[in-house]
Write a protein that holds these residues in place. Structure first.
Motif, PDB file in Angstrom:
ATOM      1  N   GLY A  62       0.837  -1.192   0.000  1.00 21.84           N
ATOM      2  CA  GLY A  62       0.000   0.000   0.000  1.00 21.84           C
ATOM      3  C   GLY A  62       0.870   1.239   0.000  1.00 21.84           C
ATOM      4  N   ASP A  63       0.560   2.165   0.884  1.00 22.29           N
ATOM      5  CA  ASP A  63       1.321   3.414   0.906  1.00 22.29           C
ATOM      6  C   ASP A  63       2.355   3.447   2.022  1.00 22.29           C
ATOM      7  N   ARG A  64       2.673   2.273   2.611  1.00 17.45           N
ATOM      8  CA  ARG A  64       3.579   2.228   3.760  1.00 17.45           C
ATOM      9  C   ARG A  64       4.725   1.245   3.537  1.00 17.45           C
ATOM     10  N   ILE A  65       5.799   1.484   4.282  1.00 13.06           N
ATOM     11  CA  ILE A  65       6.899   0.528   4.337  1.00 13.06           C
ATOM     12  C   ILE A  65       6.509  -0.551   5.341  1.00 13.06           C
ATOM     13  N   THR A 422      14.775  15.934   3.651  1.00  9.70           N
ATOM     14  CA  THR A 422      14.045  14.726   4.043  1.00  9.70           C
ATOM     15  C   THR A 422      13.644  14.767   5.520  1.00  9.70           C
ATOM     16  N   LEU A 423      14.606  14.534   6.403  1.00  7.16           N
ATOM     17  CA  LEU A 423      14.293  14.423   7.823  1.00  7.16           C
ATOM     18  C   LEU A 423      13.828  15.745   8.420  1.00  7.16           C
ATOM     19  N   ARG A 427      10.336  16.660  10.370  1.00 13.24           N
ATOM     20  CA  ARG A 427      10.263  17.182  11.746  1.00 13.24           C
ATOM     21  C   ARG A 427       9.484  18.483  11.784  1.00 13.24           C
ATOM     22  N   TYR A 428       9.710  19.350  10.807  1.00 14.95           N
ATOM     23  CA  TYR A 428       8.924  20.592  10.731  1.00 14.95           C
ATOM     24  C   TYR A 428       7.436  20.271  10.662  1.00 14.95           C
ATOM     25  N   LEU A 429       7.062  19.287   9.867  1.00 15.56           N
ATOM     26  CA  LEU A 429       5.660  18.921   9.693  1.00 15.56           C
ATOM     27  C   LEU A 429       5.103  18.123  10.862  1.00 15.56           C
ATOM     28  N   GLY A 430       5.976  17.763  11.817  1.00 15.54           N
ATOM     29  CA  GLY A 430       5.532  16.970  12.954  1.00 15.54           C
ATOM     30  C   GLY A 430       5.238  15.530  12.594  1.00 15.54           C
ATOM     31  N   ARG A 431       5.928  15.026  11.561  1.00 14.31           N
ATOM     32  CA  ARG A 431       5.666  13.677  11.066  1.00 14.31           C
ATOM     33  C   ARG A 431       6.843  12.754  11.377  1.00 14.31           C
ATOM     34  N   ARG A 432       6.602  11.713  12.132  1.00 11.00           N
ATOM     35  CA  ARG A 432       7.618  10.702  12.392  1.00 11.00           C
ATOM     36  C   ARG A 432       7.675   9.663  11.279  1.00 11.00           C
ATOM     37  N   ASP A 433       6.658   9.667  10.401  1.00  8.41           N
ATOM     38  CA  ASP A 433       6.557   8.644   9.366  1.00  8.41           C
ATOM     39  C   ASP A 433       6.966   9.172   7.993  1.00  8.41           C
ATOM     40  N   VAL A 436      12.294   9.176   6.414  1.00  4.07           N
ATOM     41  CA  VAL A 436      13.131   8.056   6.830  1.00  4.07           C
ATOM     42  C   VAL A 436      12.745   6.830   6.016  1.00  4.07           C
ATOM     43  N   VAL A 437      13.643   5.860   5.969  1.00  2.00           N
ATOM     44  CA  VAL A 437      13.345   4.562   5.372  1.00  2.00           C
ATOM     45  C   VAL A 437      13.287   3.575   6.521  1.00  2.00           C
ATOM     46  N   ALA A 438      12.075   3.349   7.025  1.00  2.00           N
ATOM     47  CA  ALA A 438      11.903   2.541   8.228  1.00  2.00           C
ATOM     48  C   ALA A 438      10.513   1.924   8.228  1.00  2.00           C
ATOM     49  N   ARG A 439      10.368   0.863   8.996  1.00  2.00           N
ATOM     50  CA  ARG A 439       9.072   0.186   9.110  1.00  2.00           C
ATOM     51  C   ARG A 439       7.989   1.163   9.549  1.00  2.00           C
ATOM     52  N   GLY A 440       6.876   1.168   8.837  1.00  3.15           N
ATOM     53  CA  GLY A 440       5.740   2.009   9.168  1.00  3.15           C
ATOM     54  C   GLY A 440       5.753   3.384   8.528  1.00  3.15           C
ATOM     55  N   ALA A 441       6.882   3.777   7.926  1.00  8.37           N
ATOM     56  CA  ALA A 441       6.965   5.099   7.299  1.00  8.37           C
ATOM     57  C   ALA A 441       6.193   5.110   5.992  1.00  8.37           C
ATOM     58  N   VAL A 442       5.795   6.296   5.584  1.00  4.42           N
ATOM     59  CA  VAL A 442       5.150   6.467   4.284  1.00  4.42           C
ATOM     60  C   VAL A 442       6.134   6.049   3.197  1.00  4.42           C
ATOM     61  N   ALA A 443       5.635   5.311   2.215  1.00  3.61           N
ATOM     62  CA  ALA A 443       6.504   4.802   1.148  1.00  3.61           C
ATOM     63  C   ALA A 443       6.708   5.853   0.066  1.00  3.61           C
ATOM     64  N   ASP A 444       7.280   6.985   0.459  1.00  4.54           N
ATOM     65  CA  ASP A 444       7.803   7.990  -0.467  1.00  4.54           C
ATOM     66  C   ASP A 444       9.304   7.761  -0.540  1.00  4.54           C
TER      67      ASP A 444
END
Length: 515
Positions: A62-65, A422-423, A427-433, A436-444
């Motif tokens: 889907g849209d996630r890692i 990227t990171l 952080r500015y947007l308040g998004r932990r997802d 980064v390239v990590a489990r649960g992150a948005v697959a952008d």
């Protein structure tokens, strides 16, 4: 500035399909869960949290890692679609944190994603950007996630009066009462933030900060001429755009220069008159830069969590228009009207009247901007990568890569430049997802053919892009670029409609300015 016209891509019926996206890439995947998984196998993952990790497998559903880690720890499920990552580098999707929709070419969303830009921030409201946002959300086309701010909130008289003829770009406020009302009005339209501007009085700026605090609405933008950088940061300005305002707080002659700045007269719509009259003060402040004073200021800004968007590509074209390349091969992705506007501005606004002494001075000023950027980073001020798209010769997507190269030229390490795109935006947007390239992150994600930590210019060596899980592989990306080129070629021969671009230019001896 002359208002230029063009037939937009929307009028030509532009959709994702028109830009070479295959139907499977647009539709939701179906079938067993494992068949919904895309596995990037054997790749080197690079992000600002973990650095470079070789021999990784990244699973996308889907849209996630779904998962990411060493290949021996992340098995590929049966039936998954395999993307060979051997010899390639996977980075998070990039962000351009200072953009303006010009309304000339309607290809910005697609140009962003083929360049790996999956997040953008629109800095002056925009019907075009809102239309794009709706089209992307509805699946009619593919493009970045957009954070769209308010109209520019400026003082009265405003630099934009008479230039923004329909009031879609700015609102002028004469006092704190009007400033508060403008914040409430913009907030009611659902904006992501309030954009402050150059000629706000200190009293109006303070009112904006207070009203935004009550509404829980971020404010950011230009530090007004009458407000100290440190005060703006202390009051909670979220990001500071460009480097123009930073010199005064760091100057050994701050008091004298601030008195001069306060005395600069301004009339309605006198954008370039203001810019030209301010330039001697800016250069004097840059030449009287006090590094010890600057370090104290920057550490205070860093403690406050204030971000800075240097927009070095903007400053480079403003400071050194003689070096602009009129024959950049990337211009084939832009219409004759867009290129004609750029050439007209360069010939009529940027270049006339510049003496050898002025050219030397502006080149020196740009060198100082690069050093200033390095000092901000060294003091721990979080930087955001942004271009000020909408300014002459700046290009959706492409110019973000130019900005990364300039950040490294300024003295940042490639991983720091990558973080700025990227990171730090996450952080500015308040998004932990995000970022980064990590489990649960948005697959952008962006798959590169070369190592960006070896040479930041390798961010242009794009093989494939994932936009919220949708794969644009190498062949599809090339088709999209070819279709964009063909589309703007059609525009060249089409009947015009109204242009809603950035009216930032003025008299013949002016220099292009930032919005």
């Amino acid at each position: 500035m002359q208002r230029r016209t063009i037939l937009t891509g929307t009028a030509l019926g532009v959709t994702s399909a028109a830009f070479g996206l295959s139907r499977p890439a647009q539709a939701a995947r179906s079938g067993p869960a494992t068949r919904d998984v895309v596995a990037i196998r054997g790749v080197t993952v690079v992000d600002a949290v973990g650095g470079a990790r070789r021999g990784q497998t990244v699973l996308i559903r889907g849209d996630r890692i779904l998962d990411a880690g060493p290949a021996h720890q992340v098995p590929v499920p049966p039936g998954a679609t395999i993307v060979d990552g051997a010899g390639k580098y996977l980075i998070p999707g990039l962000a351009d944190m200072h953009t303006h929709a010009t309304g000339i070419d309607d290809t910005d969303p697609e140009l962003y994603v083929v360049n790996g830009v999956t997040t953008t921030r629109q800095m002056s409201g925009s019907p075009e950007a809102r239309d794009w946002q709706q089209q992307i959300a509805g699946g009619a086309r593919i493009g970045p996630q957009w954070s769209i701010g308010s109209r520019i909130v400026d003082g009265s008289p405003s630099l934009w009066d008479g230039l923004d003829v329909d009031g879609s770009i700015h609102v002028a406020v004469a006092d704190p009462v009007q400033a508060r009302a403008a914040v409430r009005q913009e907030h009611a339209t659902g904006v992501a933030f309030i954009k402050t501007y150059t000629r706000l009085t200190r009293e109006s700026f303070v009112a904006i900060t207070d009203e935004c605090g009550k509404l829980g609405l971020p404010f950011l933008g230009h530090v007004p001429d009458f407000v100290e950088l440190t005060e703006a940061s202390d009051r909670g300005i979220r990001t500071i755009e460009h480097l123009f305002e930073i010199w005064y707080d760091t100057s050994a002659e701050e008091n004298r220069l601030r008195r001069g700045v306060a005395s600069v007269p301004i009339g309605s719509g006198d954008y370039n008159g203001w810019f030209n009259r301010m330039q001697p003060y800016e250069y004097a402040a840059a030449r009287s830069y006090d590094r010890r004073k600057a370090e104290k200021v920057f550490r205070r800004v860093a403690r406050n969590g204030t971000f800075v968007t240097p927009t070095l590509v903007l400053h480079e074209s403003n400071d050194m228009p003689e070096r602009i390349d009129r024959h950049d091969p990337r211009y084939k992705y832009f219409s004759a009207d867009m290129i004609g506007y750029w050439d007209w501005a360069l010939d009529n606004l940027y270049l006339p009247g510049r003496t050898p002494a002025q050219i030397a001075q502006s080149e020196d000023l740009f060198r100082r901007r690069l050093s200033l950027t390095a000092d901000l980073a060294a003091a721990g001020v979080p930087l955001l990568a942004g271009t000020d798209l909408g300014t002459t010769y700046l290009m959706p997507g492409f110019s973000l890569h130019d900005e990364l190269a300039l950040l490294v030229r300024a003295g940042l390490k490639p991983i720091q430049a990558l973080a700025a795109a990227t990171l730090n935006p996450a952080r500015y947007l308040g998004r932990r997802d995000l970022g980064v390239v990590a489990r649960g992150a948005v697959a952008d994600l962006v798959l590169l053919d070369a190592d960006p930590l070896h040479d930041i210019r390798n961010t242009t060596r794009i093989n494939s892009v994932f936009v919220r899980g949708r794969l644009i592989d190498q062949a599809q990306r090339q088709r999209m670029l070819a279709d964009i080129e063909a589309t703007v070629g059609q525009v060249r021969e089409s009947a015009p409609v109204a242009y809603r671009g950035c009216p930032c230019h003025g008299p013949a001896q002016s220099i292009a300015v930032a919005s």
